[in-house]
Every structure is written in C-alpha cells, then in structure tokens.
Design a protein around this motif. Structure first.
Motif: not given
Length: 370
Positions: A159, A177, A179, A191, A204, A207, A238
C-alpha cells in the motif's frame, strides 16, 4: 522406544478417514506438548512429509522444496523427505494429505491450500503422534510450529508503494483492490496491513476477494471493474500477489488501457520481475525463501527427534485452535524498478533469466546490463 510406525499409521488412517472428530477433540485436551510427538525421540533417521501447493506461483517447486530438502539433509543425513504437490483445490489437498500421512511419515511440513479445511486431518495427524509444521500459511488445528512472513507488513509495503506511485493527489484517486483468497488467513493479514495505510488516503472503488489466488478469477474481476468504472477511471490496482497482478494487467490490456495504472504484487515471481523492468507492474514484495525454508526444516527435524523448537522459534502465534504456537515470522522486502537488482544480488535469479532478448533494451535502461 517410539511406537512402531505401522501402528501409528493405522491409527492415523482410521482417524483421517472418519475425520476423528471426537477422538481429536480429546487428543487436543490430552496434554500433548506444542513440540509434538507422543513418545521418545528418534535415535536414527525418520521421514518428513512435505506437502506444498502446486498452484500458479512458480516458487514451490523451484525454491521451497529443494531448499527444505537440502537443509534436512544437512541436519539429518539419514532422514527422508517425502514430497507431494497439491493443486489449489482444498478437497484434492485433503486427499493427498491423508495419503501422505497413511504412507508412514513422522513429521509433516504443510503448506495448506485452505487452512480451515486442513483442520480435521491436522487433528488426525496430531492424534497419531505426527507433529505438523505449518508453512507459509497458518493452518488451523493443533500444529506444532509455524514459519512464514509478516503478512500485515507485506500489505503495508504494497500500500505504501502504491501511494508513492499515485503521488501527492492520491486522496482524490480511485483504486481497485484484488485481495487474496478468503480461505487463506495470510490474505486477511495482507488486507489488514494494506487498509491501515490506504484508508482515508484513496477511494477503494471496487474490492474483490479472489478465490484460490486464481489469476483467471482476477482477470474476470478486473474486467468487471473496468466495465463498471470505465477504463479511464481506475488510477491504481492493489493486487495481493503477482498472479493476481498478471490477471489485472491482462484485463487492462484487453480493455486497451494505456498507460497502465500502478499495480502492486507479491512473491517476486520471475514474470513479475520482468514486468517491473518493462514498467507494466510497479512493485512486488520479495520474501527470501532460504530463511523460511531453513526454519521449517529445522523445526521438522527437531520435532522428529522429540526436541523442543523453542530455540528455533522467534515468537509465538495463535491459530484459533492452539495458543502460543512456536513461530518464525520473517520480514519482507519491497521491490520496485529502483531496487529490482536485489533479486540478482541475492541469487534468486540471474541477469540472463530476467533479461531475455525481448526485454533486453528495458534491462539496459534499468541498469541491469553492463
């Protein structure tokens, strides 16, 4: 004298086949010590089972397995490592795990696909006197040791790098994101670490939790995010590991997104290192495999000899099934284009492996070629 292996195997087979629910619950309360084993130590060689995922990451066969086997040989020349790979499917790994246990092993190093799904067989192993070292992922059940990297720190490194890539106006920008798998407790740590840095700093917009760390699922999720947000409205991605990053990059390429937004990763896969050199991926996280593999091998040999692993451990963890599990939790390293030569200097890859003819000019620009 330790109980005959055949009797232990028979007990384990019966326990594993019926999941040994009641018996294992009693075993967990029987006073068995965290360093594993139910009898005197081995005075000679013994067998260490090694079960690692055979998923999209290229690391397991190329690095972890030979490093573990080499360290075991150094510590115990007459010990045997019985290796079994498994796919990303938890049910398949369960079957392979039971087969490996019933073949007659004395210690198990387990890189579990699904920590919760592994719990019944880990309990069966403990009930049969086979201690388990959880490797890279904190498996549930009465494990005797744990070796991995600091997941929250990995998330923070990812991050922090992403914010640096986004620049001073990051608070106005939107990220997606991707994850890790919801079945992997490491993913929750990643996370948590990432959100501790990103919260309040960026929006965000989308996600996703990517089951089994599957790049194809990451591709589908990223494609959906592009469709919902628009190809020009994603400022950063991410991605929890390099496999997910590869899926995200493929989706962005398919949508003709250019230039690519900054994208994170983890594992320092060769393809990811090459993508960093060419500018497709902004960063990855390098977890040197040697100290992780050596610590797991050292724990396994100590457990097989009936010895404590306290001198090997650097701390303890709680997996929800047992408290104060002896552990070695290592610190990761962030890699960007500026520091990518770290994997060369450490011996992970050679310059020739990274700088293939198709990216030679990029390697020259990155200063990897003299």
């Amino acid at each position: 004298m330790k109980p005959h292996r055949g009797r232990a195997v028979a007990a384990l087979a019966a326990a594993a086949l019926v999941l040994a629910t009641a018996a294992c619950g009693q075993a967990a309360q029987s006073g068995r010590q965290p360093n594993g084993g139910t009898g005197p130590p081995h005075t000679g060689g013994f067998t260490i089972g090694l079960l690692l995922p055979a998923n999209q990451a290229d690391r397991w066969q190329r690095f972890d397995r030979p490093l573990i086997e080499s360290r075991v040989r150094e510590l115990c020349s007459d010990c045997t490592v019985r290796y079994s790979p498994s796919g990303p499917d938890a049910a398949a790994q369960q079957r392979q795990l039971r087969a490996l246990l019933t073949s007659g092993i004395d210690v198990l190093i387990l890189g579990s696909v699904d920590s919760r799904a592994a719990r019944p067989t880990v309990r069966g192993a403990a009930a049969a006197g086979v201690p388990v070292v959880a490797y890279d992922q904190l498996a549930k059940g009465p494990i005797s040791g744990y070796v991995s990297y600091n997941g929250e720190e990995i998330g923070r490194l990812q991050a922090t790098a992403l914010l640096r890539a986004l620049g001073s106006n990051a608070f106005r920008l939107r990220i997606v994101m991707l994850n890790g798998s919801p079945t992997d407790p490491n993913a929750a740590d990643l996370k948590k670490g990432a959100l501790a840095v990103l919260k309040g700093r960026v929006e965000t917009a989308k996600r996703y939790e990517v089951l089994n760390w599957d790049p194809q699922i990451a591709y589908a999720d990223m494609t959906a995010a592009i469709a919902d947000l628009g190809p020009d409205r994603i400022d950063g991605v991410y991605a929890a590991n390099d496999g997910l990053a590869s899926g995200a990059i493929a989706a962005l390429r398919s949508a003709s997104v250019h230039p690519l937004p900054p994208i994170t990763g983890q594992d320092a896969d060769l393809a990811a290192v090459q993508r960093i050199v060419t500018g497709e991926q902004f960063m990855t996280v390098y977890k040197p495999f040697t100290p992780e593999a050596r610590a797991a091998a050292e724990m396994a040999v100590a457990l097989g000899r009936g010895e404590s692993v306290e001198d090997i451990a650097t701390g303890t963890v709680d997996n929800g099934s047992r408290r104060d599990i002896p552990s070695v939790v290592l610190e990761p390293i962030a890699l960007t284009a500026e520091t990518i030569d770290t994997v060369i200097r450490s011996g992970k890859y050679t310059t020739d492996q990274i700088c293939t003819p198709d990216i030679r000019s990029a390697c020259e620009e990155a200063g990897l070629l003299g």
